[in-house]
Design an enzyme around this catalytic site. Structure first.
Site, PDB file in Angstrom:
ATOM      1  N   HIS A 137      75.580  28.766  37.704  1.00  0.00           N
ATOM      2  CA  HIS A 137      76.879  28.417  38.279  1.00  0.00           C
ATOM      3  C   HIS A 137      77.811  29.613  38.152  1.00  0.00           C
ATOM      4  O   HIS A 137      77.529  30.568  37.424  1.00  0.00           O
ATOM      5  CB  HIS A 137      77.507  27.217  37.556  1.00  0.00           C
ATOM      6  CG  HIS A 137      76.807  25.923  37.788  1.00  0.00           C
ATOM      7  ND1 HIS A 137      75.642  25.583  37.152  1.00  0.00           N
ATOM      8  CD2 HIS A 137      77.100  24.878  38.600  1.00  0.00           C
ATOM      9  CE1 HIS A 137      75.252  24.387  37.545  1.00  0.00           C
ATOM     10  NE2 HIS A 137      76.113  23.938  38.435  1.00  0.00           N
TER      11      HIS A 137
ATOM     12  N   LYS B 122      82.431  28.353  35.040  1.00  0.00           N
ATOM     13  CA  LYS B 122      81.932  27.072  34.532  1.00  0.00           C
ATOM     14  C   LYS B 122      81.354  27.296  33.150  1.00  0.00           C
ATOM     15  O   LYS B 122      80.259  27.849  32.989  1.00  0.00           O
ATOM     16  CB  LYS B 122      80.878  26.463  35.461  1.00  0.00           C
ATOM     17  CG  LYS B 122      80.350  25.115  34.970  1.00  0.00           C
ATOM     18  CD  LYS B 122      79.447  24.461  35.997  1.00  0.00           C
ATOM     19  CE  LYS B 122      78.826  23.179  35.469  1.00  0.00           C
ATOM     20  NZ  LYS B 122      79.830  22.190  35.020  1.00  0.00           N
TER      21      LYS B 122
END
Length: 338
Positions: free
Chosen positions: A222, A226
Site C-alpha cells: 500500500h 498506510k
C-alpha cells in the site's frame, strides 16, 4: 483504476527465491515468477440519485442525502467527496480532523469545507445534525481516533459509514449496539474485493481443513502513508486459517518502500500514492502444488464508489426504520442483488 482477482492451481517446478519481510530477508518457496500482474477492468457507479438544486434540508424524497465527510483533508476523504458529488449527494461544508488541521478550508468539487478540531466536535455535530436531520457521517480519519469518533456519533445519534481501518473493532461494534445508531462498518469498501472475501468465507465454512499442511505466504503493498496492516489481508488470512493453514498475522509482509513496490511488486509509478496490491501464495507440503490468490487495485475510486453505495444503503435503512442497526459491505452487496 485496475483490479484483479485471480486464483490458480498448478503442479509446477518451484525454486527458492527471497521473500521480503519487514524485519529481514528469509527464504520461501514461491513460483518461479511471482509478480503482481495488472489487468485493467472498467468499473462504473450506478445510482438512482441525480443532481438536484433544491434545499438539501428538506424531507422530500427527491432531495439529495446530506453527508458529512470527516477526514476530508486526506486523499480518501477527497475521493469520497468527488464520488458523492457525482452521485448527487449533498456534502455539508463542515468536517472534523486533527487539531493541527483545525481552521483549514478544503476545497473539493468547488465546495469549501471548514475543518474543525476535536475540542468542539460534539456541539458542532449536534448543530449540523439539527440542521440536516437526514445527515449521514462518513469517517475516513485515522485508526487512533475511530473509537472516540464512533462514540461521538452514537452520543449525538447520527448514522455513520466507517471506512477507516484499525482501532478497537470490538469496542467499535459495541458502541453501535449500545447507542442503537445505524452504521455501516467495513475495513474494505471496494464491493468487488468484498465479494471475493465473501467467497473465501463461504469456502472456509463449507470446506474446513481443506488446505491442512499447506504453507502460506502473504505480501500486501500500500501507499507509504498506510501505517497499519491491511484489514482485508487479515480477514482473508483468517479464512485460510479455517481452511487448515497455520499462519500468524505478524508474518504478513508489508511493503511500503517505493523502490520495492515498483521493481518487485509492479505497482505503476503514478499509483504509488494510492494502491492496494495483495498476493496470497499457498504451497503443498511436498511443494508439488501451489495456489495463488491476487487482487490489485490502483487508485481510490473503487473505495469511494463503494462508500457512496453504503451511504445510499444506510439512508434507506434509516428511512425504513429497520430493526437491524449494524451492517457491513456484504449487507450492501446483498441489498443490491434484490
Amino acid at each position: 483504476m485496475a483490479s484483479l482477482l485471480k486464483a490458480s492451481s498448478n503442479i509446477l517446478r518451484s525454486e527458492k527465491l527471497p521473500f521480503l519481510s519487514r524485519s529481514k530477508t528469509r527464504q520461501g518457496v514461491v513460483p518461479k515468477k511471482v509478480t503482481f500482474r495488472l489487468v485493467p477492468i472498467a468499473l462504473c457507479l450506478s445510482t438512482s440519485i441525480g443532481t438536484v438544486e433544491h434545499d438539501p434540508r428538506s424531507n422530500s424524497p427527491d432531495i439529495a442525502i446530506p453527508i458529512m465527510v470527516n477526514g476530508c483533508t486526506g486523499k480518501m476523504g477527497k475521493s469520497v467527496i468527488q464520488a458523492a458529488d457525482s452521485a448527487g449527494l449533498y456534502v455539508v461544508p463542515v468536517s472534523f480532523d486533527a487539531e493541527k488541521k483545525s481552521g483549514q478550508t478544503v476545497e473539493v468539487c468547488g465546495k469549501k469545507i471548514l475543518v474543525h478540531g476535536p475540542s468542539d466536535r460534539e456541539s458542532i455535530l449536534a448543530s449540523v445534525f439539527q440542521e440536516y436531520p437526514s445527515l449521514i457521517v462518513v469517517d475516513y480519519t485515522v485508526p487512533a481516533t475511530i473509537n472516540d469518533n464512533a462514540e461521538l456519533y452514537g452520543k449525538v445519534g447520527v448514522p455513520f459509514v466507517m471506512g477507516t481501518t484499525g482501532g478497537d473493532r470490538d469496542r467499535l461494534y459495541k458502541t453501535v449496539e449500545e447507542s442503537k445508531v445505524y452504521a455501516v462498518i467495513s475495513p474494505q469498501m471496494g464491493k468487488q474485493v468484498v465479494a471475493f472475501l465473501a467467497a473465501m468465507e463461504i469456502m472456509a465454512e463449507q470446506f474446513p481443513g481443506a488446505f491442512s499442511g499447506y504453507s502460506l505466504q502473504v505480501m500486501e503493498s500500500h501507499q507509504a502513508g498506510k501505517l497499519d496492516t491491511s484489514g482485508t489481508a487479515k480477514a482473508i488470512i483468517s479464512c485460510f486459517q479455517k481452511l487448515g493453514v497455520s499462519f500468524d498475522m505478524d508474518q504478513i509482509q508489508m511493503i511500503r518502500d517505493a523502490k520495492q513496490q515498483i521493481e518487485m511488486v509492479g505497482v505503476p509509478e503514478e499509483h504509488l500514492s494510492g494502491h492496494a496490491f495483495h498476493l496470497y501464495h499457498l504451497t503443498s507440503p511436498d511443494q508439488t502444488v501451489s495456489f495463488e490468490f491476487q487482487h490489485n487495485v490502483c487508485g481510490r475510486s473503487i473505495y469511494a464508489e463503494g462508500t457512496v453505495d453504503a451511504i445510499l444503503f444506510l439512508a434507506k435503512k434509516v428511512k425504513s426504520k429497520a430493526d437491524k442497526r449494524l451492517y457491513n459491505m456484504i449487507d450492501v452487496l446483498r441489498e443490491e442483488r434484490r
